[in-house]
Each structure stands twice: as structure tokens, then as C-alpha cells.
Scaffold this motif. Structure first.
Motif, PDB file in Angstrom:
ATOM      1  N   GLN A  40       7.217  36.855 -32.076  1.00 55.46           N
ATOM      2  CA  GLN A  40       8.668  37.013 -32.103  1.00 55.46           C
ATOM      3  C   GLN A  40       9.127  37.630 -33.411  1.00 55.46           C
ATOM      4  OE1 GLN A  40      10.819  36.513 -29.505  1.00 55.46           O
ATOM      5  NE2 GLN A  40      12.194  37.579 -30.914  1.00 55.46           N
ATOM      6  N   ASN A  41       8.495  37.251 -34.514  1.00 52.01           N
ATOM      7  CA  ASN A  41       8.853  37.842 -35.811  1.00 52.01           C
ATOM      8  C   ASN A  41       8.548  39.339 -35.840  1.00 52.01           C
ATOM      9  OD1 ASN A  41       9.737  35.404 -36.912  1.00 52.01           O
ATOM     10  ND2 ASN A  41       7.670  34.828 -37.543  1.00 52.01           N
ATOM     11  N   LEU A  42       7.435  39.729 -35.211  1.00 50.58           N
ATOM     12  CA  LEU A  42       7.114  41.151 -35.145  1.00 50.58           C
ATOM     13  C   LEU A  42       8.051  41.880 -34.189  1.00 50.58           C
ATOM     14  CD1 LEU A  42       3.207  41.124 -35.182  1.00 50.58           C
ATOM     15  CD2 LEU A  42       4.788  41.520 -37.070  1.00 50.58           C
ATOM     16  N   LEU A  43       8.476  41.197 -33.122  1.00 48.84           N
ATOM     17  CA  LEU A  43       9.452  41.803 -32.219  1.00 48.84           C
ATOM     18  C   LEU A  43      10.791  42.008 -32.913  1.00 48.84           C
ATOM     19  CD1 LEU A  43       8.867  40.044 -28.769  1.00 48.84           C
ATOM     20  CD2 LEU A  43       8.622  42.468 -29.279  1.00 48.84           C
ATOM     21  N   ASP A  44      11.138  41.108 -33.808  1.00 47.87           N
ATOM     22  CA  ASP A  44      12.375  41.290 -34.570  1.00 47.87           C
ATOM     23  C   ASP A  44      12.298  42.539 -35.450  1.00 47.87           C
ATOM     24  OD1 ASP A  44      13.350  38.991 -33.429  1.00 47.87           O
ATOM     25  OD2 ASP A  44      12.791  37.701 -35.113  1.00 47.87           O
ATOM     26  N   ALA A  45      11.083  42.843 -35.928  1.00 47.02           N
ATOM     27  CA  ALA A  45      10.905  44.039 -36.751  1.00 47.02           C
ATOM     28  C   ALA A  45      10.805  45.300 -35.899  1.00 47.02           C
ATOM     29  CB  ALA A  45       9.650  43.896 -37.618  1.00 47.02           C
ATOM     30  N   ASN A  46      10.307  45.148 -34.679  1.00 46.84           N
ATOM     31  CA  ASN A  46      10.175  46.291 -33.770  1.00 46.84           C
ATOM     32  C   ASN A  46      10.257  45.760 -32.347  1.00 46.84           C
ATOM     33  OD1 ASN A  46       9.531  48.512 -32.251  1.00 46.84           O
ATOM     34  ND2 ASN A  46       7.471  48.791 -33.096  1.00 46.84           N
ATOM     35  N   GLN A  47      11.369  46.001 -31.682  1.00 47.49           N
ATOM     36  CA  GLN A  47      11.600  45.441 -30.353  1.00 47.49           C
ATOM     37  C   GLN A  47      10.677  46.017 -29.288  1.00 47.49           C
ATOM     38  OE1 GLN A  47      15.305  46.652 -28.503  1.00 47.49           O
ATOM     39  NE2 GLN A  47      15.507  48.376 -29.934  1.00 47.49           N
ATOM     40  N   PHE A  48       9.994  47.112 -29.606  1.00 47.13           N
ATOM     41  CA  PHE A  48       9.110  47.736 -28.613  1.00 47.13           C
ATOM     42  C   PHE A  48       7.662  47.268 -28.729  1.00 47.13           C
ATOM     43  CE2 PHE A  48      12.358  51.156 -29.470  1.00 47.13           C
ATOM     44  CZ  PHE A  48      13.116  50.851 -28.341  1.00 47.13           C
ATOM     45  N   ALA A  49       7.344  46.424 -29.699  1.00 49.55           N
ATOM     46  CA  ALA A  49       5.972  45.906 -29.865  1.00 49.55           C
ATOM     47  C   ALA A  49       5.775  44.731 -28.915  1.00 49.55           C
ATOM     48  CB  ALA A  49       5.732  45.484 -31.308  1.00 49.55           C
ATOM     49  N   ILE A  50       5.504  45.039 -27.655  1.00 40.62           N
ATOM     50  CA  ILE A  50       5.426  44.027 -26.603  1.00 40.62           C
ATOM     51  C   ILE A  50       4.237  43.095 -26.845  1.00 40.62           C
ATOM     52  CG2 ILE A  50       5.202  43.681 -24.116  1.00 40.62           C
ATOM     53  CD1 ILE A  50       6.268  46.539 -23.796  1.00 40.62           C
ATOM     54  N   TYR A  51       4.479  41.814 -26.640  1.00 39.35           N
ATOM     55  CA  TYR A  51       3.426  40.814 -26.824  1.00 39.35           C
ATOM     56  C   TYR A  51       2.578  40.711 -25.554  1.00 39.35           C
ATOM     57  CZ  TYR A  51       1.216  36.217 -27.103  1.00 39.35           C
ATOM     58  OH  TYR A  51       0.324  35.181 -27.073  1.00 39.35           O
ATOM     59  N   VAL A  52       1.271  40.898 -25.705  1.00 39.75           N
ATOM     60  CA  VAL A  52       0.315  40.774 -24.601  1.00 39.75           C
ATOM     61  C   VAL A  52      -0.627  39.610 -24.917  1.00 39.75           C
ATOM     62  CG1 VAL A  52      -1.421  41.934 -23.203  1.00 39.75           C
ATOM     63  CG2 VAL A  52       0.426  43.272 -24.250  1.00 39.75           C
ATOM     64  N   PRO A  53      -0.506  38.483 -24.221  1.00 42.99           N
ATOM     65  CA  PRO A  53      -1.397  37.346 -24.514  1.00 42.99           C
ATOM     66  C   PRO A  53      -2.855  37.717 -24.262  1.00 42.99           C
ATOM     67  CG  PRO A  53       0.430  36.684 -23.087  1.00 42.99           C
ATOM     68  CD  PRO A  53       0.444  38.173 -23.147  1.00 42.99           C
ATOM     69  N   CYS A  54      -3.741  37.145 -25.066  1.00 38.51           N
ATOM     70  CA  CYS A  54      -5.177  37.366 -24.878  1.00 38.51           C
ATOM     71  C   CYS A  54      -5.576  36.928 -23.479  1.00 38.51           C
ATOM     72  CB  CYS A  54      -5.964  36.590 -25.932  1.00 38.51           C
ATOM     73  SG  CYS A  54      -7.753  36.623 -25.676  1.00 38.51           S
ATOM     74  N   ALA A  55      -6.145  37.840 -22.691  1.00 39.05           N
ATOM     75  CA  ALA A  55      -6.464  37.549 -21.295  1.00 39.05           C
ATOM     76  C   ALA A  55      -7.545  36.484 -21.172  1.00 39.05           C
ATOM     77  CB  ALA A  55      -6.898  38.827 -20.587  1.00 39.05           C
ATOM     78  N   ALA A  56      -8.553  36.537 -22.047  1.00 38.36           N
ATOM     79  CA  ALA A  56      -9.643  35.561 -21.979  1.00 38.36           C
ATOM     80  C   ALA A  56      -9.138  34.167 -22.349  1.00 38.36           C
ATOM     81  CB  ALA A  56     -10.783  35.978 -22.908  1.00 38.36           C
ATOM     82  N   HIS A  57      -8.289  34.081 -23.365  1.00 40.73           N
ATOM     83  CA  HIS A  57      -7.742  32.783 -23.764  1.00 40.73           C
ATOM     84  C   HIS A  57      -6.802  32.242 -22.706  1.00 40.73           C
ATOM     85  CE1 HIS A  57      -5.196  29.984 -26.270  1.00 40.73           C
ATOM     86  NE2 HIS A  57      -6.422  29.580 -26.564  1.00 40.73           N
ATOM     87  N   SER A  58      -6.041  33.105 -22.060  1.00 45.04           N
ATOM     88  CA  SER A  58      -5.159  32.673 -20.974  1.00 45.04           C
ATOM     89  C   SER A  58      -5.971  32.090 -19.827  1.00 45.04           C
ATOM     90  CB  SER A  58      -4.313  33.851 -20.473  1.00 45.04           C
ATOM     91  OG  SER A  58      -3.442  34.324 -21.475  1.00 45.04           O
ATOM     92  N   LEU A  59      -7.151  32.656 -19.585  1.00 40.42           N
ATOM     93  CA  LEU A  59      -8.028  32.133 -18.540  1.00 40.42           C
ATOM     94  C   LEU A  59      -8.483  30.713 -18.881  1.00 40.42           C
ATOM     95  CD1 LEU A  59      -9.032  33.455 -15.909  1.00 40.42           C
ATOM     96  CD2 LEU A  59     -11.174  33.953 -17.078  1.00 40.42           C
ATOM     97  N   ASN A  60      -8.749  30.465 -20.152  1.00 38.99           N
ATOM     98  CA  ASN A  60      -9.099  29.108 -20.582  1.00 38.99           C
ATOM     99  C   ASN A  60      -7.967  28.133 -20.294  1.00 38.99           C
ATOM    100  OD1 ASN A  60     -11.448  30.205 -21.538  1.00 38.99           O
ATOM    101  ND2 ASN A  60     -10.934  30.009 -23.692  1.00 38.99           N
ATOM    102  N   LEU A  61      -6.724  28.552 -20.535  1.00 37.07           N
ATOM    103  CA  LEU A  61      -5.578  27.679 -20.327  1.00 37.07           C
ATOM    104  C   LEU A  61      -5.361  27.387 -18.852  1.00 37.07           C
ATOM    105  CD1 LEU A  61      -3.026  29.148 -22.896  1.00 37.07           C
ATOM    106  CD2 LEU A  61      -4.590  27.234 -23.170  1.00 37.07           C
ATOM    107  N   VAL A  62      -5.712  28.330 -17.980  1.00 33.01           N
ATOM    108  CA  VAL A  62      -5.617  28.088 -16.538  1.00 33.01           C
ATOM    109  C   VAL A  62      -6.534  26.946 -16.139  1.00 33.01           C
ATOM    110  CG1 VAL A  62      -6.103  29.059 -14.260  1.00 33.01           C
ATOM    111  CG2 VAL A  62      -4.898  30.428 -15.951  1.00 33.01           C
TER     112      VAL A  62
END
Length: 348
Positions: A40-62
Motif C-alpha cells: 500500500q505504501n508503494l501504491l501511494d507512491a505509484n498508483q499503477f504498481a499493482i500488487y501481485v501476491p506470491c502465487a506459491a505462498h498463496s497456495l500454501n494459505l489455501v
């Protein structure tokens, strides 16, 4: 932390952060939080820097969320970890285990950060199931062992010989193997966003199919323990007050098998599939479609990419021709294999 990252990118890497169109790291709260996280802090500096969660880590959370939704699953993995802890706590016990399993894979510990460790742990148990039981029975019958050791070995052996445990062992071993293969592909250096979305979609479809495979997993469990039935739930029957509109229909009483199928198996499978599709549709499919113009070209399959090629309007502050010129410069090896027009001649 965000300021340190910005300073490193701008001062050390000599990058113009205003042209950044994405940021990606794991789902830790200090990184992914919507209010004070670094993304979010980086988005405040640049609104186009879209956050993409780590796909492998997201799989762990599933997988983690599916285990936490059901007490039977929590108890199963607690037994898996207890089995490793029991043998690894003593060199003498570990030696007895090694003598029984021979050249088979030894027991492995679970990990809170690496979900693949669960796949390795369940595979080690199912491959040496009866040999592990033999080691436990040797310890429980050994009069030279301490009383607590003999009791604990007997309790673990009894737990392993429950039909529910063996059912979960077969189910999770197969499911975690699918997660493990998908995770390995997601961590490949050549993976792209669309491949990530496709892998998530494929895994979600496989999980949906497993919902109808209760009888197959049950058959695998009964092949290992042919004389064991489901453990009857020893709970006091709750007498519900009848209401005037209840009618005369008798109260439905479920068998131990039906309770396990409905309240354990279906709950886990549905949680796995729901979490997979939520992350797929909310994050990876949306982002992959958004950036597909960088890889699809004029023959794009996604509606977003076709629209961008047909109408070269501004995209996140850059025109399509600008995007293509930059992409061609940064990824010449990739674009050399694609049949694409000269990006410098696109209309602005």
C-alpha cells in the motif's frame, strides 16, 4: 521498509519507479496489508504498481485454511507431527524405526512456512505405514522402555489404525501431491501470469472432481484396514424442542460414515475449491488478463488484450506502442519467438 525499497530501486538500481507497473511478494501482513503494508505504501507512491501476491505462498494459505476449517483435519496433522516428534526425540527410538523401515523414506516434520513439507510427511507415512506400526508395537511391548514411552507408542498406534486416519492419509497424500507439483511449476523462473492463472484453474478443477471420489478414498483406506469400521461418535444425543410447524417427519440420524463424509470430507474439499477459485478470480485471472497485451499480441485470446490492440488508448499512463517498445527492449528473447508486428509502427 517501503522507503528503503524505493531508495534502493531509484538510487542503486537507477530505475524510474513512476514506470513500475507491478510489485510482488508473499502474503505476510507487513507486506500485503491494505492500510499499512508495504504494497500500500508503494501504491501511494505509484498508483499503477499493482500488487501481485506470491502465487506459491498463496497456495500454501489455501491448504492452511482448509486444514483449519475442520477439527478432524487439524487432529490428523497433529498426529502426523506427533509421530515424527515421538521417534526423533530419542536416538534409540529412531534406530528402531530405521531398522523397521529399511531403505524407505524416514518420517518428516511438518512446516508452518513450506506447505510442500506436508506432502513429504504424508508420503513417508503412507509408503511405510505397516512398518511404522511395527516399530510402534515393538516399543509398546518392550518392557525395558519407560511406561510413558510404551503408553504413547500404543496411543499413536491405535490412532493410526482408525479408518478415519487412514482415509485422511490417502486423501491428503493425493491432494498434497497435486499442490506440490503445482507449487513447483509456479516457482519456475519462466512462469508468466497467464500460466499462473491456468495452473490455479486446473488445480481447482481437480479439487472439484475429488468431491465425487469419497468411495474411492474409502476403498483405499479399507484395503489397508479391511476389518476396521468408522468410529462411532460418542456424544450425548441432544433432544431438540419440537416446534408447531415441524410436522410429523422423524428426526434424521446420520451414521458415523455419513457424518464423516458430510461434516469432514465435503467441508475440506469445498473449502479447498472455494479458496482456489476466490484467489484465481480475484487476483490472478484479473491481473493476467490485464497484462496479456505483453504476450498475446494481435491474436490475443483475452477480451482485454483484443480491445487494447484494436484501440491503442492509454493503459496505466502509457500507450500501447510505448508498452511494446519497452517490452521489446526488456524481453527480446521472448518476443523473438512470437509472430508480432513491429511495435514501433503502432498508432498512438
Amino acid at each position: 521498509m517501503a522507503q528503503q525499497v524505493l531508495k534502493y530501486l531509484c538510487d542503486d538500481c537507477k530505475l524510474d519507479f513512476a514506470k513500475c507497473r507491478g510489485q510482488s511478494y508473499d502474503n505476510a501482513a507487513n507486506m500485503s496489508a491494505h492500510y499499512n503494508g508495504m504494497q500500500q505504501n508503494l501504491l501511494d507512491a505509484n498508483q499503477f504498481a499493482i500488487y501481485v501476491p506470491c502465487a506459491a505462498h498463496s497456495l500454501n494459505l489455501v491448504g492452511r485454511s482448509a486444514v483449519d476449517c475442520c477439527q478432524v483435519a487439524v487432529g490428523f496433522f497433529s498426529t502426523v507431527q506427533l509421530l515424527y516428534t515421538f521417534f526423533s526425540a530419542s536416538t534409540a527410538r529412531w534406530r528402531i524405526l530405521k531398522d523397521c523401515i529399511g531403505n524407505e523414506k524416514v518420517l518428516k516434520s511438518l512446516s508452518d512456512t513450506r506447505w510442500e513439507a506436508h506432502a513429504v510427511a504424508t508420503a513417508a507415512i503412507i509408503n511405510s505405514f505397516f512398518k511404522i506400526l511395527e516399530a510402534l508395537e515393538d516399543l509398546s511391548d518392550d518392557q525395558l522402555q519407560k511406561g510413558d514411552t510404551r503408553r504413547e507408542a500404543k496411543n499413536i498406534a491405535n490412532k493410526m489404525q482408525e479408518l478415519e486416519f487412514v482415509f485422511m492419509l490417502n486423501f491428503w497424500n493425493e491432494t498434497l501431491e497435486k499442490f506440490h507439483r503445482t507449487s513447483q511449476l509456479l516457482q519456475s523462473e519462466n512462469v508468466i501470469l497467464q500460466t499462473c492463472a491456468d495452473l490455479y484453474s486446473s488445480l481447482a478443477d481437480q479439487l472439484h472432481t475429488s468431491r465425487d471420489e469419497f468411495e474411492r478414498f474409502e476403498s483405499l483406506a479399507k484395503d489397508m484396514l479391511p476389518d476396521v469400521e468408522y468410529k462411532a461418535t460418542q456424544t450425548r444425543k441432544r433432544i431438540r424442542k419440537r416446534m408447531p410447524n415441524d410436522g410429523n417427519a422423524p428426526e434424521v440420524i446420520l451414521s458415523a460414515r455419513d457424518k464423516f463424509r458430510i461434516f469432514t470430507f465435503y467441508v475440506i474439499v469445498e473449502k479447498l475449491e472455494t479458496e482456489m477459485r476466490r484467489r484465481l478470480l480475484k487476483v490472478y485471472t484479473k491481473i493476467a488478463d490485464r497484462f496479456s497485451c505483453l504476450t498475446d499480441g494481435p491474436n490475443a485470446q483475452s477480451s482485454y488484450s483484443r480491445a487494447r490492440w484494436a484501440t491503442p488508448a492509454k493503459y496505466n499512463g502509457l500507450t500501447c506502442s510505448t508498452l511494446w517498445r519497452g517490452s521489446w527492449a526488456f524481453f527480446p528473447a521472448h518476443f523473438s519467438n512470437l509472430s508480432l508486428p513491429d511495435p514501433t509502427r503502432l498508432a498512438v
